[in-house]
Each structure stands twice: as structure tokens, then as C-alpha cells.
Design a protein around this motif. Sequence first.
Motif, PDB file in Angstrom:
ATOM      1  N   PHE A  38       0.792  -1.224   0.000  1.00  0.00           N
ATOM      2  CA  PHE A  38       0.000   0.000   0.000  1.00  0.00           C
ATOM      3  C   PHE A  38       0.832   1.286   0.000  1.00  0.00           C
ATOM      4  N   GLY A  39       2.145   1.169   0.081  1.00  0.00           N
ATOM      5  CA  GLY A  39       2.992   2.350   0.108  1.00  0.00           C
ATOM      6  C   GLY A  39       2.896   3.127   1.410  1.00  0.00           C
ATOM      7  N   ILE A  40       2.463   2.477   2.478  1.00  0.00           N
ATOM      8  CA  ILE A  40       2.297   3.121   3.780  1.00  0.00           C
ATOM      9  C   ILE A  40       3.610   3.039   4.552  1.00  0.00           C
ATOM     10  N   GLU A  41       4.058   4.175   5.048  1.00  0.00           N
ATOM     11  CA  GLU A  41       5.280   4.205   5.854  1.00  0.00           C
ATOM     12  C   GLU A  41       4.935   4.221   7.336  1.00  0.00           C
ATOM     13  N   ALA A  42       5.723   3.568   8.133  1.00  0.00           N
ATOM     14  CA  ALA A  42       5.506   3.482   9.579  1.00  0.00           C
ATOM     15  C   ALA A  42       6.631   4.202  10.317  1.00  0.00           C
ATOM     16  N   ASN A  92      -9.328   5.782  -0.953  1.00  0.00           N
ATOM     17  CA  ASN A  92      -8.435   6.552  -1.826  1.00  0.00           C
ATOM     18  C   ASN A  92      -7.114   5.840  -2.072  1.00  0.00           C
ATOM     19  N   THR A  93      -7.183   4.525  -2.147  1.00  0.00           N
ATOM     20  CA  THR A  93      -6.009   3.701  -2.431  1.00  0.00           C
ATOM     21  C   THR A  93      -6.348   2.823  -3.628  1.00  0.00           C
ATOM     22  N   ASP A  94      -5.559   2.889  -4.676  1.00  0.00           N
ATOM     23  CA  ASP A  94      -5.843   2.161  -5.910  1.00  0.00           C
ATOM     24  C   ASP A  94      -5.829   0.649  -5.676  1.00  0.00           C
TER      25      ASP A  94
END
Length: 147
Positions: A38-42, A92-94
Motif C-alpha cells: 500500500f505504500g504506507i510508511e511506519a 483513496n487507495t488504488d
Amino acid sequence: MDFETVSAADFGASLTGIGLNLLVRDVPAEVAFLRNVFGIEAHRVSADFAIVPYQGQLLQLHSDGTFADHPLLTLLPENPPRGAGIEIRLFNTDPDKAADRAAAAAAMVLQAPANKPHGLREAVILCDNGYAWVPSRVLSQEERDAS
């Protein structure tokens, strides 16, 4: 707020609204899944904990060990999936890109991207902990008209 330097007490005191904490077997592995798919950074990623911001909302990952004194720990199943029945919706996530990245990362795409009657295109992707991650985007007018 600088998630990398904020103290635990200050971070806790800043939380409002609804919080989502996920118990996971391996925090860094779950962080890698979220980044890769998802391209989510933590932030503050450790073996025990991570802060995961997403579009202004906060998710926290906790290892099982951090809940040693919590009553939920005794309810976790020994065998996966442990997150059955929970959908974590990422608006809003492809979903097409996420499903492609999930497949490339050998994650389970439980439901391929599809246009839904409620006006969204969405997929269902399971992480190793059994949580259902649902990336979605609003259908274009053309897509809505075609349904």
C-alpha cells in the motif's frame, strides 16, 4: 508531532477519536507488508511496536508480547487467521495497484479488484495475520454508468 521522537506518554495523551490497534506476530514484517502493498510508511518500528499514519488517521501495531497482561491475548487463536471478521478499509487507495503489489509480494488477494454497486472499486487482500485490507477508490462516472 514528530512520531520518531515523541515520548510514549505524550503520544498516548495526543490520541483522540477512535483508535485501531492490531496485534501481530511480527511487527517489522507487517510494516513491510503495508509498505510493499500500500505504500504506507511506519514510524518507531521495533520488534514490539509501530505507529502507522494513513491519510490523517493513526493505526498502531503491537506485538503479542506487549499485550502480555491484556485479556485479549488469551483469546488469540494459536493458528491463523487471527484477524477473521475485520476489514481495514483504505479509502483513496488504488485497488488494482495494491492487488498487483500484493501478488508480487506473495500476499493473498482474497478478492480481485472489482467495481461495486456502492460506488467503489475495491479488492480484499489478506496479510499474514489474517486481517482483511480493503483498498478502494471512487468509481468514475463512466464506470458507474457502465455498471
